[in-house]
Design an enzyme around this catalytic site. Structure first.
Site, short mmCIF file in Angstrom:
data_model
loop_
_atom_site.label_atom_id
_atom_site.label_comp_id
_atom_site.label_asym_id
_atom_site.label_seq_id
_atom_site.Cartn_x
_atom_site.Cartn_y
_atom_site.Cartn_z
N GLU A 107 34.81 33.94 52.15
CA GLU A 107 35.44 32.72 51.66
C GLU A 107 36.08 31.95 52.82
OE1 GLU A 107 39.41 32.91 49.67
OE2 GLU A 107 38.85 35.00 49.25
N CYS A 141 37.36 36.81 46.91
CA CYS A 141 37.16 38.11 47.56
C CYS A 141 35.94 38.87 47.06
CB CYS A 141 38.40 38.97 47.38
SG CYS A 141 39.93 38.22 47.97
N HIS A 273 39.81 47.03 45.56
CA HIS A 273 40.11 45.83 46.32
C HIS A 273 41.62 45.63 46.37
CE1 HIS A 273 40.36 41.71 47.65
NE2 HIS A 273 41.13 41.46 46.60
#
Length: 444
Positions: A107, A141, A273
């Site tokens: 990103e 993400c 994550h």
């Protein structure tokens, strides 16, 4: 041009001669054969950031973070990806003609049209290899997981011609000065193929919903993300985690009663994550609640965290948040920390990207993939900076990727051989790169 085409056709004939039959490439046990991790050669201590921001204990005891890895304007997501991919190929003797698909998750955009994957092709063009599928995947993400799953799906498809795939996860977390304690940077590259030592198992579950918990509007006055409500962002993460865990447990155990408990008990490790180690710990706490209900006491839960989840957090503690690379930085940490103890173990991986996109899947580790186990020692050798220096360098980076053109980046004085750096950004936004102590990469 005709000479170049003849070279490419000659390279293609070599590829076809060396490649496995497609049926063999789709044979089974597809997953990770090799991994490479890169993070910039600069860090700041979170304890120093606490003093600078006047909040003792918030980042260390609260978020469980130790350091932030970062860069100035001499690096960007493309240069980091160039470094990680070139290292992977060089260290493990991977032939460029053996790669048939390369996808990037990021990103940290440098262009709203041109992909970072096309910049990476400069490495392959030198070897007359241009017949390589894939581009970039963008959703906060989650892009790294999209790249990883897309590559695996290609390897298992009729389109695969016996060559291998590479998934690149790369990001530089870049928040404003007040939120700079959440920054970080890393790139993780995975070589994927059949008969892999780390196998992606078939069942997986996703949760995709429409949220605005963290986003970056086109044309906003600066390039920083908007996260207007931190609690809401964590709530979105937890909602997706619960959905993915519950659905994956049902799939793995075919809807059997007690599936949530069996999933928690029979899975050896959990990789989540995270934007900080605290979020990894909180996510594992929720998994324990889903899997064990009220049967698990706090002491037991903490012991399970230390065994099943904490080994995945060692690198994040010292690198910080790295968006698409976060999940795979944690996987790398788990594999290198536990080492040969990972043989025959199972790993549940939860990937989340704001907006929101999430997937949970499981890996079976037959043995360790090819990887560099000296990564923690390399972190010890990085250049340390005071908070004021850190904020100045990150501001240089921020402006270099959002609105500043026509410049030569500053030399940080800590450049390493074999690392790619931004050489020049012209007035039209074209960026060129050079390997320190090596060849230039064409403009990208």
């Amino acid at each position: 041009e005709n000479a170049l085409l003849r070279q490419e056709l000659a390279a293609l004939r070599r590829q076809l001669a060396q490649a496995q039959p497609a049926t063999m490439a789709r044979g089974g046990d597809h997953g990770i054969r090799a991994m490479e991790l890169y993070t910039p050669n600069h860090y700041v201590d979170q304890a120093d950031m606490e003093q600078h921001h006047g909040c003792p204990g918030k980042y260390t005891s609260g978020l469980l973070q130790e350091q932030i890895g970062f860069c100035g304007d001499e690096e960007d997501a493309a240069s980091m990806a160039l470094t990680a991919v070139s290292r992977l190929m060089r260290k493990h003797g991977i032939a460029f003609e053996s790669i048939g698909r390369l996808e990037v998750g990021t990103e940290s955009l440098l262009d709203r049209s041109k992909s970072i994957k096309t910049t990476l092709m400069s490495l392959f063009e030198r070897q007359c290899c241009t017949d390589i599928e894939g581009v970039d995947n963008v959703n906060a993400c989650y892009g790294g997981t999209a790249a990883f799953l897309n590559c695996i799906d290609w390897l298992q498809s009729d389109a695969c011609d016996g060559r291998l795939a590479i998934a690149v996860c790369v990001d530089i977390a870049d928040l404003n000065a007040e939120q700079a304690f959440l920054n970080g940077a890393s790139a993780v590259v995975m070589l994927l193929g059949p008969d892999a030592p780390v196998v992606l198992e078939p069942e997986r579950a996703s949760c995709m919903i429409n949220t605005f918990d963290f986003y970056k509007p086109v044309g906003w006055p600066d390039g920083f993300p908007l996260m207007r409500d931190g609690k809401h962002s964590i709530d979105c993460y937890m909602k997706c985690l619960e959905s993915c865990y519950t659905k994956l447990a049902a799939k793995r155990y075919q809807g059997a009663e007690g599936a949530l408990r069996m999933f928690a008990k029979q899975t050896d490790y959990f990789v989540n994550h995270c934007t900080s180690t605290y979020l990894c710990k909180r996510a594992f706490k929720r998994i324990c609640e889903l899997g064990h209900g009220s049967d698990l006491g706090l002491r037991e839960q903490l012991d399970m965290y230390a065994t099943k989840a904490e080994p995945s957090t060692g690198l994040t503690k010292r690198i910080g948040s790295s968006y698409t690379a976060s999940c795979y930085t944690n996987l790398y940490s788990l594999l290198t920390t536990v080492g040969t103890g990972m043989h025959s173990k199972s790993v549940a991986v939860f990937s989340y990207g704001s907006g929101s996109a999430s997937t949970m899947y499981t890996l079976k580790v037959k043995q360790l993939p090819m990887m560099d186990h000296s990564v923690f020692a390399q972190l010890d050798q990085r250049s340390k900076h005071l908070p004021e220096e850190y904020l100045k360098m990150t501001e240089q980076y921020s402006s270099s990727v959002y609105g500043r053109f026509g410049f030569d980046p500053a030399d940080s004085g800590a450049r390493l051989p074999g690392v790619f750096y931004v050489k020049h950004v012209d007035e039209w936004g074209q960026r060129s790169y050079a390997e320190h102590g090596g060849e230039d990469a064409p403009s990208g």
